[in-house]
Scaffold this motif. Structure first.
Motif, mmCIF file in Angstrom:
data_model
loop_
_atom_site.group_PDB
_atom_site.id
_atom_site.type_symbol
_atom_site.label_atom_id
_atom_site.label_comp_id
_atom_site.label_asym_id
_atom_site.label_seq_id
_atom_site.Cartn_x
_atom_site.Cartn_y
_atom_site.Cartn_z
ATOM 1 N N ALA A 1 -9.873 9.104 -12.716
ATOM 2 C CA ALA A 1 -10.787 7.941 -12.357
ATOM 3 C C ALA A 1 -11.691 8.037 -11.217
ATOM 4 C CB ALA A 1 -9.773 6.994 -11.884
ATOM 5 N N PHE A 2 -11.427 8.950 -10.309
ATOM 6 C CA PHE A 2 -12.526 8.848 -9.005
ATOM 7 C C PHE A 2 -13.494 10.099 -9.174
ATOM 8 C CE2 PHE A 2 -8.873 6.435 -7.318
ATOM 9 C CZ PHE A 2 -9.919 5.580 -6.075
ATOM 10 N N MET A 3 -13.370 11.052 -10.116
ATOM 11 C CA MET A 3 -14.235 12.161 -10.238
ATOM 12 C C MET A 3 -15.915 11.758 -10.496
ATOM 13 S SD MET A 3 -12.937 14.377 -13.244
ATOM 14 C CE MET A 3 -13.188 13.958 -15.215
ATOM 15 N N PHE A 4 -15.874 10.448 -11.188
ATOM 16 C CA PHE A 4 -17.259 10.179 -11.569
ATOM 17 C C PHE A 4 -17.857 9.119 -10.397
ATOM 18 C CE2 PHE A 4 -15.146 11.072 -15.728
ATOM 19 C CZ PHE A 4 -15.972 11.872 -15.898
ATOM 20 N N ASP A 5 -19.021 8.854 -10.462
ATOM 21 C CA ASP A 5 -19.597 8.073 -9.598
ATOM 22 C C ASP A 5 -20.129 6.700 -10.010
ATOM 23 O OD1 ASP A 5 -20.727 7.240 -7.090
ATOM 24 O OD2 ASP A 5 -22.677 8.346 -7.279
ATOM 25 N N SER A 6 -19.429 5.862 -10.653
ATOM 26 C CA SER A 6 -19.726 4.584 -11.281
ATOM 27 C C SER A 6 -19.691 3.492 -10.038
ATOM 28 C CB SER A 6 -18.926 4.269 -12.429
ATOM 29 O OG SER A 6 -18.570 5.558 -13.324
ATOM 30 N N PRO A 7 -20.613 2.534 -10.110
ATOM 31 C CA PRO A 7 -20.434 1.675 -9.341
ATOM 32 C C PRO A 7 -19.153 0.479 -9.324
ATOM 33 C CG PRO A 7 -22.250 0.926 -11.218
ATOM 34 C CD PRO A 7 -21.538 2.484 -11.329
ATOM 35 N N LEU A 8 -18.622 0.712 -10.374
ATOM 36 C CA LEU A 8 -17.295 -0.474 -10.583
ATOM 37 C C LEU A 8 -16.087 0.511 -10.678
ATOM 38 C CD1 LEU A 8 -16.471 -3.161 -10.626
ATOM 39 C CD2 LEU A 8 -16.905 -3.348 -13.181
ATOM 40 N N LEU A 9 -15.143 0.422 -10.099
ATOM 41 C CA LEU A 9 -13.797 0.923 -10.316
ATOM 42 C C LEU A 9 -12.813 -0.103 -10.302
ATOM 43 C CD1 LEU A 9 -14.735 3.583 -8.030
ATOM 44 C CD2 LEU A 9 -12.510 3.826 -8.056
ATOM 45 N N ILE A 10 -11.787 0.130 -11.495
ATOM 46 C CA ILE A 10 -10.850 -0.667 -11.669
ATOM 47 C C ILE A 10 -9.592 0.078 -11.698
ATOM 48 C CG2 ILE A 10 -9.850 -2.345 -13.572
ATOM 49 C CD1 ILE A 10 -12.297 -2.922 -14.563
ATOM 50 N N LEU A 11 -8.506 -0.209 -10.701
ATOM 51 C CA LEU A 11 -7.284 0.480 -10.478
ATOM 52 C C LEU A 11 -6.312 -0.355 -10.634
ATOM 53 C CD1 LEU A 11 -8.454 1.944 -6.875
ATOM 54 C CD2 LEU A 11 -8.907 2.939 -9.013
ATOM 55 N N ASP A 12 -5.337 0.064 -11.775
ATOM 56 C CA ASP A 12 -4.336 -0.683 -12.058
ATOM 57 C C ASP A 12 -2.886 -0.060 -11.832
ATOM 58 O OD1 ASP A 12 -2.753 -2.644 -13.320
ATOM 59 O OD2 ASP A 12 -3.393 -2.238 -15.390
ATOM 60 N N GLU A 13 -2.452 -0.782 -10.681
ATOM 61 C CA GLU A 13 -1.180 -0.249 -9.791
ATOM 62 C C GLU A 13 -1.415 1.384 -9.423
ATOM 63 O OE1 GLU A 13 1.597 -1.727 -9.075
ATOM 64 O OE2 GLU A 13 1.411 -3.683 -10.033
ATOM 65 N N PRO A 14 -2.458 1.524 -8.612
ATOM 66 C CA PRO A 14 -2.560 3.110 -8.241
ATOM 67 C C PRO A 14 -1.528 3.772 -7.825
ATOM 68 C CG PRO A 14 -4.032 1.385 -7.034
ATOM 69 C CD PRO A 14 -3.349 0.633 -7.862
ATOM 70 N N THR A 15 -0.772 2.996 -7.020
ATOM 71 C CA THR A 15 0.425 4.036 -5.974
ATOM 72 C C THR A 15 1.592 4.234 -6.641
ATOM 73 O OG1 THR A 15 1.453 1.644 -5.472
ATOM 74 C CG2 THR A 15 -0.498 2.544 -4.043
ATOM 75 N N THR A 16 1.754 3.954 -8.055
ATOM 76 C CA THR A 16 2.970 4.177 -8.792
ATOM 77 C C THR A 16 3.338 5.598 -8.787
ATOM 78 O OG1 THR A 16 2.174 2.663 -10.420
ATOM 79 C CG2 THR A 16 4.029 4.020 -11.070
ATOM 80 N N GLY A 17 4.395 5.815 -8.125
ATOM 81 C CA GLY A 17 5.003 7.461 -8.191
ATOM 82 C C GLY A 17 4.302 8.402 -7.122
ATOM 83 N N LEU A 18 3.489 7.757 -6.258
ATOM 84 C CA LEU A 18 2.819 8.831 -5.421
ATOM 85 C C LEU A 18 3.759 9.152 -3.875
ATOM 86 C CD1 LEU A 18 -0.923 7.454 -5.232
ATOM 87 C CD2 LEU A 18 0.058 9.515 -6.482
ATOM 88 N N ASP A 19 3.762 10.412 -3.602
ATOM 89 C CA ASP A 19 4.424 10.670 -2.269
ATOM 90 C C ASP A 19 3.667 10.231 -1.193
ATOM 91 O OD1 ASP A 19 2.286 12.578 -1.793
ATOM 92 O OD2 ASP A 19 3.593 13.938 -3.117
ATOM 93 N N PRO A 20 4.100 9.960 0.078
ATOM 94 C CA PRO A 20 3.299 9.467 1.132
ATOM 95 C C PRO A 20 2.125 10.329 1.462
ATOM 96 C CG PRO A 20 5.579 9.748 1.706
ATOM 97 C CD PRO A 20 5.602 10.144 0.173
ATOM 98 N N ALA A 21 2.152 11.171 1.409
ATOM 99 C CA ALA A 21 0.701 12.223 1.587
ATOM 100 C C ALA A 21 -0.243 11.801 0.683
ATOM 101 C CB ALA A 21 1.137 13.731 1.721
ATOM 102 N N SER A 22 0.097 11.791 -0.764
ATOM 103 C CA SER A 22 -0.878 11.318 -1.526
ATOM 104 C C SER A 22 -1.333 10.034 -1.479
ATOM 105 C CB SER A 22 -0.287 11.588 -3.002
ATOM 106 O OG SER A 22 0.266 12.735 -3.190
ATOM 107 N N LEU A 23 -0.671 9.212 -1.044
ATOM 108 C CA LEU A 23 -0.832 7.740 -0.945
ATOM 109 C C LEU A 23 -1.778 7.510 0.250
ATOM 110 C CD1 LEU A 23 0.060 4.925 -1.920
ATOM 111 C CD2 LEU A 23 1.797 4.552 -0.099
ATOM 112 N N ILE A 24 -1.785 8.246 1.325
ATOM 113 C CA ILE A 24 -2.905 8.357 2.358
ATOM 114 C C ILE A 24 -3.966 8.719 1.695
ATOM 115 C CG2 ILE A 24 -3.579 9.479 4.499
ATOM 116 C CD1 ILE A 24 -0.458 9.419 5.351
ATOM 117 N N HIS A 25 -4.191 9.764 1.082
ATOM 118 C CA HIS A 25 -5.352 10.343 0.424
ATOM 119 C C HIS A 25 -5.961 9.265 -0.562
ATOM 120 C CE1 HIS A 25 -4.927 14.255 1.931
ATOM 121 N NE2 HIS A 25 -3.873 14.567 1.094
ATOM 122 N N LEU A 26 -5.010 8.766 -1.245
ATOM 123 C CA LEU A 26 -5.623 7.447 -1.972
ATOM 124 C C LEU A 26 -6.207 6.590 -1.180
ATOM 125 C CD1 LEU A 26 -5.699 6.061 -4.868
ATOM 126 C CD2 LEU A 26 -3.653 4.841 -4.500
#
Lengths: 236, 269
Positions: free
Chosen positions: A140-165
């Motif tokens: 989802a993040f590798m392209f450079d589009s002006p609009l981002l839609i994130l549906d429940e992006p935190t699902t299943g992430l560990d704390p370190a990855s959550l910080i990166h997100l």
């Protein structure tokens, strides 16, 4: 950026969106919140053209989306459930999506950020849920589009990855993008979002800053404000 | 040019679906089954023509069953990935056609390689049976295309996986077994009436019967043709009969593909 007018959608006899109007014409992080069944997913899927509205118009970047598919070049989407063809390797999946979009991408930085290098040559069926979600985020993040839609992006992430997100979301905001997020984790919403869009029974019940929401409900934290908003009669 | 670009997106999806599927364990099992069957039939039987008839009986039932099951399982299993693809700047028709041809293509490859290898090793190219064998493979490919697209149609119209799976298996059971029973019963019941056009129509409306008739017409074995085959032969002659049954198989493929695309365009995901 996004302009929605009089959006109606019924599934069978069950009305999900009833005359929803929404205009988002500036950059920033917009959190789309609401109780279960309030139409969040239907709204997002309508913007993406996955759900065909019964009535109403949607335009993205000034282009009406009806019978149009090219406008989706302007949108990066993170779906709620990460499930990919099991026998493809992570590297092949990334190549496939790049192949389909034909836009410049910076996946290497994201792969390094989420420490996905050891998994690049693994089949997707062998990955854990959290690792799949990281791959999902890279896509989802590798392209450079002006609009981002994130549906429940935190699902299943560990704390370190959550910080990166969260860092990634902040970075995108600084790049003057419009980001739509749905989440049930209020702490996350409070940290990243500028504007709350609260849906109730298929319509927008509240749209404004977190501060405005707290003042309106007389609560001091977002979680209680959100819980209170649905039960108190509206003065708006 | 726009149409060219659309086709490209479809071909890309086809390519990756195909990659995904040919690496699955079931593709290997399916391939090895045909390989084994081919070797056993040829080297135990030592007669290419007899082997082709036995193969026909297997292919005509097994290919539709596997096409149905693979088609329905692939569609349901890739639901979330399909949603991700739907959010990309691609036409819906490219997504579904790409996935469909990916599934049908990988199944056809298992069939053609699995049977082709033993036949080539046996010396097929020196034998007269090469045309019969090719026709057998072409029919098998058509049955794969037909039953996979029928399964995709069922899956597209049924959100409930259990129901969709049930309908798909019932469809196979109906066309492979029950249809013939009903057909025979009506032949017996209405034997006082002229039944030529009825049995012609009934054969055309079932791709499995159609394939059987097609192969038997080509093999020219009157004893095995049965009533319908005989009518077919009398009515059209061998060549025209072949042509017409081939055309019907094409229709059986194209019409469901058309429905798949037009339903997918209007559906909510």
């Amino acid at each position: 950026m996004i302009h929605i007018e009089g959006l109606h959608k019924k599934f069978g006899k069950n009305p999900v969106l009833s005359g929803l109007d929404l205009t988002i014409n500036k950059e920033g992080v917009f959190a789309v919140l609401g109780p279960n069944g309030s139409g969040k997913t239907t709204l997002i899927k309508s913007i993406l053209g996955m759900v065909v509205p019964d009535k109403g118009t949607i335009s993205v970047q000034g282009e009406p989306i009806k019978k149009n598919w090219k406008y989706r070049k302007e949108i990066d989407y993170l779906p709620q459930i990460a499930n990919f063809p099991g026998n493809l390797k992570v590297r092949e999946l990334i190549r496939m999506i790049k192949d389909l979009r034909q836009s410049p991408s910076d996946e290497d930085r994201l792969i390094a950020l989420f420490k996905l290098e050891p998994f690049l040559d693994k089949k997707l069926s062998t990955l854990s849920g959290g690792t799949k979600q990281k791959v999902n985020i890279v896509l989802a993040f590798m392209f450079d589009s002006p609009l981002l839609i994130l549906d429940e992006p935190t699902t299943g992430l560990d704390p370190a990855s959550l910080i990166h997100l969260k860092e990634l979301i902040r970075e995108q905001r600084e790049m003057k993008k419009t980001i739509l997020i749905t989440s049930h984790i209020m702490q996350f919403v409070a940290e990243v979002s500028d504007v709350i869009v609260y849906l109730l029974e298929g319509n927008i019940y509240f749209k404004g800053s977190i501060e405005a929401l707290k003042t309106k409900t007389g609560q001091t934290d977002l979680e209680h404000a959100i819980a209170a908003i649905a039960t108190r009669p509206s003065h708006a | 040019m726009r149409p060219l670009q659309l086709d490209l997106a479809m071909l890309k999806i086809l390519k990756y679906s195909f990659y995904d599927l040919i690496r699955s364990r079931w593709s290997y099992v399916y391939f090895l089954f045909y390989l084994l069957l081919g070797f056993v039939l040829l080297f135990l039987n030592n007669d290419v023509s007899k082997a082709i008839i036995t193969l026909m009986n297997v292919i005509i039932l097994l290919v539709p069953l596997i096409g149905t099951i693979f088609g329905i399982m692939y569609f349901y299993n890739s639901k979330e990935f399909t949603e991700l693809l739907l959010a990309q700047p691609i036409k819906r028709s490219s997504i579904f056609l790409g996935q469909y041809f990916g599934v049908a293509g990988s199944l056809t490859l298992s069939l053609v390689l699995g049977l082709g290898i033993p036949f080539v090793l046996y010396g097929l190219f020196k034998s007269d049976a090469i045309f019969d064998f090719t026709l057998l493979l072409v029919t098998g490919a058509f049955l794969t295309l037909i039953f996979t697209v029928l399964a995709f149609n069922i899956a597209l119209s049924n959100e409930n996986k259990i129901k969709g799976f049930g309908y798909a298996v019932l469809l196979w059971l109906f066309l492979a077994v029950i249809y013939d029973g009903l057909f025979l019963m009506s032949l017996i019941l209405f034997k006082e009436y002229p039944l030529d056009s009825f049995s012609l129509g009934a054969t055309m409306l079932n791709p499995i019967d159609l394939s059987r008739t097609l192969i038997l017409l080509k093999l020219d074995i009157s004893a095995l043709l049965g009533y319908t085959g005989a009518v077919f032969k009398k009515f059209f002659g061998t060549d025209q009969g072949l042509l017409i049954s081939m055309l019907m198989l094409v229709l059986w493929t194209v019409l469901p593909i058309w429905r798949l695309v037009s339903v997918a365009k209007k559906k909510d995901f």
